[in-house]
Design a protein around this motif. Sequence first.
Motif, PDB file in Angstrom:
ATOM      1  N   ALA A  19     -86.852 -15.972  15.534  1.00 34.86           N
ATOM      2  CA  ALA A  19     -86.732 -14.521  15.683  1.00 34.86           C
ATOM      3  C   ALA A  19     -85.965 -13.886  14.529  1.00 34.86           C
ATOM      4  N   PHE A  20     -84.873 -14.533  14.072  1.00 32.06           N
ATOM      5  CA  PHE A  20     -84.093 -13.853  13.027  1.00 32.06           C
ATOM      6  C   PHE A  20     -84.587 -14.161  11.607  1.00 32.06           C
ATOM      7  N   ILE A  21     -85.384 -15.219  11.433  1.00 32.12           N
ATOM      8  CA  ILE A  21     -85.985 -15.444  10.112  1.00 32.12           C
ATOM      9  C   ILE A  21     -87.339 -14.745  10.082  1.00 32.12           C
ATOM     10  N   GLY A  22     -87.306 -13.445   9.979  1.00 31.71           N
ATOM     11  CA  GLY A  22     -88.530 -12.661   9.891  1.00 31.71           C
ATOM     12  C   GLY A  22     -88.664 -12.051   8.505  1.00 31.71           C
ATOM     13  N   PRO A  23     -89.673 -11.225   8.294  1.00 34.57           N
ATOM     14  CA  PRO A  23     -89.846 -10.568   6.997  1.00 34.57           C
ATOM     15  C   PRO A  23     -88.619  -9.777   6.555  1.00 34.57           C
ATOM     16  N   GLY A  24     -87.876  -9.216   7.520  1.00 35.68           N
ATOM     17  CA  GLY A  24     -86.655  -8.486   7.166  1.00 35.68           C
ATOM     18  C   GLY A  24     -85.627  -9.382   6.517  1.00 35.68           C
ATOM     19  N   THR A  25     -85.455 -10.581   7.078  1.00 33.41           N
ATOM     20  CA  THR A  25     -84.513 -11.541   6.501  1.00 33.41           C
ATOM     21  C   THR A  25     -85.011 -12.042   5.151  1.00 33.41           C
ATOM     22  N   VAL A  26     -86.317 -12.331   5.057  1.00 33.49           N
ATOM     23  CA  VAL A  26     -86.892 -12.779   3.784  1.00 33.49           C
ATOM     24  C   VAL A  26     -86.668 -11.709   2.712  1.00 33.49           C
ATOM     25  N   THR A  27     -86.897 -10.454   3.083  1.00 35.41           N
ATOM     26  CA  THR A  27     -86.704  -9.348   2.139  1.00 35.41           C
ATOM     27  C   THR A  27     -85.249  -9.227   1.711  1.00 35.41           C
ATOM     28  N   THR A  28     -84.344  -9.201   2.698  1.00 28.91           N
ATOM     29  CA  THR A  28     -82.923  -9.012   2.405  1.00 28.91           C
ATOM     30  C   THR A  28     -82.377 -10.148   1.549  1.00 28.91           C
ATOM     31  N   ALA A  29     -82.726 -11.409   1.890  1.00 25.97           N
ATOM     32  CA  ALA A  29     -82.251 -12.552   1.122  1.00 25.97           C
ATOM     33  C   ALA A  29     -82.822 -12.535  -0.295  1.00 25.97           C
ATOM     34  N   THR A 190     -73.821  -6.343   4.544  1.00 25.14           N
ATOM     35  CA  THR A 190     -74.098  -5.829   5.886  1.00 25.14           C
ATOM     36  C   THR A 190     -75.503  -6.216   6.329  1.00 25.14           C
ATOM     37  N   GLY A 191     -76.463  -6.110   5.411  1.00 28.17           N
ATOM     38  CA  GLY A 191     -77.840  -6.429   5.748  1.00 28.17           C
ATOM     39  C   GLY A 191     -78.046  -7.890   6.079  1.00 28.17           C
ATOM     40  N   LEU A 192     -77.446  -8.791   5.286  1.00 33.85           N
ATOM     41  CA  LEU A 192     -77.602 -10.226   5.533  1.00 33.85           C
ATOM     42  C   LEU A 192     -77.027 -10.627   6.886  1.00 33.85           C
ATOM     43  N   ILE A 193     -75.858 -10.086   7.212  1.00 33.12           N
ATOM     44  CA  ILE A 193     -75.250 -10.401   8.519  1.00 33.12           C
ATOM     45  C   ILE A 193     -76.066  -9.757   9.639  1.00 33.12           C
ATOM     46  N   GLY A 194     -76.471  -8.501   9.412  1.00 35.20           N
ATOM     47  CA  GLY A 194     -77.195  -7.766  10.449  1.00 35.20           C
ATOM     48  C   GLY A 194     -78.564  -8.320  10.770  1.00 35.20           C
ATOM     49  N   THR A 195     -79.209  -8.992   9.799  1.00 35.12           N
ATOM     50  CA  THR A 195     -80.530  -9.569  10.084  1.00 35.12           C
ATOM     51  C   THR A 195     -80.417 -10.938  10.754  1.00 35.12           C
ATOM     52  N   THR A 196     -79.208 -11.495  10.808  1.00 33.85           N
ATOM     53  CA  THR A 196     -79.002 -12.806  11.434  1.00 33.85           C
ATOM     54  C   THR A 196     -78.391 -12.679  12.823  1.00 33.85           C
ATOM     55  N   VAL A 197     -77.370 -11.830  12.944  1.00 34.02           N
ATOM     56  CA  VAL A 197     -76.741 -11.592  14.246  1.00 34.02           C
ATOM     57  C   VAL A 197     -77.514 -10.457  14.923  1.00 34.02           C
ATOM     58  N   VAL A 198     -78.480 -10.818  15.745  1.00 32.78           N
ATOM     59  CA  VAL A 198     -79.433  -9.844  16.281  1.00 32.78           C
ATOM     60  C   VAL A 198     -79.233  -9.684  17.786  1.00 32.78           C
ATOM     61  N   SER A 199     -79.126  -8.454  18.249  1.00 32.92           N
ATOM     62  CA  SER A 199     -78.816  -8.216  19.663  1.00 32.92           C
ATOM     63  C   SER A 199     -79.897  -8.737  20.597  1.00 32.92           C
ATOM     64  N   GLY A 233     -81.953 -22.390  10.507  1.00 31.58           N
ATOM     65  CA  GLY A 233     -82.297 -21.012  10.154  1.00 31.58           C
ATOM     66  C   GLY A 233     -81.479 -20.515   8.981  1.00 31.58           C
ATOM     67  N   GLY A 234     -80.184 -20.850   8.960  1.00 29.44           N
ATOM     68  CA  GLY A 234     -79.327 -20.459   7.847  1.00 29.44           C
ATOM     69  C   GLY A 234     -79.743 -21.123   6.542  1.00 29.44           C
ATOM     70  N   LEU A 235     -80.162 -22.396   6.619  1.00 24.06           N
ATOM     71  CA  LEU A 235     -80.631 -23.104   5.420  1.00 24.06           C
ATOM     72  C   LEU A 235     -81.914 -22.476   4.864  1.00 24.06           C
ATOM     73  N   ILE A 236     -82.762 -21.982   5.780  1.00 24.98           N
ATOM     74  CA  ILE A 236     -83.978 -21.296   5.340  1.00 24.98           C
ATOM     75  C   ILE A 236     -83.611 -20.026   4.575  1.00 24.98           C
ATOM     76  N   THR A 237     -82.697 -19.240   5.148  1.00 22.60           N
ATOM     77  CA  THR A 237     -82.233 -18.023   4.476  1.00 22.60           C
ATOM     78  C   THR A 237     -81.620 -18.364   3.120  1.00 22.60           C
ATOM     79  N   ALA A 282     -95.321 -17.600   8.055  1.00 21.42           N
ATOM     80  CA  ALA A 282     -94.681 -18.210   9.219  1.00 21.42           C
ATOM     81  C   ALA A 282     -93.546 -17.342   9.727  1.00 21.42           C
ATOM     82  N   ALA A 283     -92.779 -16.755   8.811  1.00 17.27           N
ATOM     83  CA  ALA A 283     -91.674 -15.871   9.210  1.00 17.27           C
ATOM     84  C   ALA A 283     -92.200 -14.652   9.963  1.00 17.27           C
TER      85      ALA A 283
END
Length: 402
Positions: A19-29, A190-199, A233-237, A282-283
């Motif tokens: 869920a947290f390794i999505g296009p948003g995380t790929v983009t932000t990283a 903020t973006g990197l943390i926010g795309t990983t810690v997801v409500s 997931g963190g290693l992927i990011t 896949a993300a």
Amino acid sequence: MTLVDRIRSVGPGAMVAAAFIGPGTVTTASVTGAAYGYALIWTIVFSVVATIVLQEMSARLGLVSREGLGEALRNRFDSPALRYASVALVVSAIGIGTAAYETGNILGGAAGLETVTGVSASIWGPLMGLVAAALLWTGRYELIERALVALVAVMGVSFLIDAILIGPDLGAIAAGFVPSVPQGSAFLITGLIGTTVVSYNLFLHASSVQERWSGPEDLTECRTDTILSIVVGGLITLSILVTAAAVFPVGTEISDVGRMAEQLEPVAGTYAQVFFSIGLFAAGFTSATTAPLAGAYATAGALGWEGDLKSTRFRAVWVAILGVGVVFSALDYSPVEAILFAQVANGILLPIIALFLILVMNDRDTLGEYVNTTVQNALGALVTLVVVWLGVRSLLSIVGVI
């Protein structure tokens, strides 16, 4: 527990990672690596630790109490006004929020397929949505879980191979684990943390562990799953950030992550381009599947509905969320106003959910001997303070104050 047993225990935690390794995380990283090189690697480490702290609490709540987080939130307020307010917040932030982000999930995955096949993302998008819908419609949790675990593995292998092919600077990577805040980097931190810690992952996890395990006796296996999956997931990011940092000169601006795969080819060859595109697909697909599922769990729990994957109302929620993504992906249009609303609602919701989670994890009537320890409370409080800061920054940014 042997290594094979640990791998077999992977399940709900992998869905959280999916869920947290999505296009948003790929983009932000990718943007972070291109802009600041390896300097913000430490942010990923913090994000992983923070996610493990909160997700372990959420999973423990579901496993011990047999309640989803939405149910727990709804049942803890005696005041009707507070109860209705909490329900409205959850349904709006999680239900509407996941629907708003679903378009990006689908288009991100479709962009990966477009790079490999040459077929337009506006065609791949609806097809991806239909496949995700077929998977969820089966109502078979084990099948959904296995499919997502497999795709997380595909993501991990694809992005890791890319990082290896690029040949990053190992010394610079090591230096990136030392916290630093380069000028102008606060927004991306903020973006990197926010795309990983997801409500919405807190809702997904508390409910999904009940599908996999029967009670507190499985807590050790559940924790192994949570920690292992989130670290992966963190290693992927990290692999994505390292790839961008190695390929682009520091200060490079990436405007379209869907084109990043094409930008890799001249530098690292066709294989790097293909692996990045597969990872992006896949993300996108995993997030496009888990977001509707999380939205359905959260909404059903908050409204007091049955959380059965085959129930009509549960299906109606995820169909609506997925349907929004499919329609807008076919139009190649991003619903900006809905996304802004989702950001505001989630910026408010995440600190509230984190605070509530710590509160309920200290309730002996609910959890008995499985309440938080002093160390767990301290870690939870630290993470919550950071989450509050993120929420405030997000809201101020949206209204134009910062």
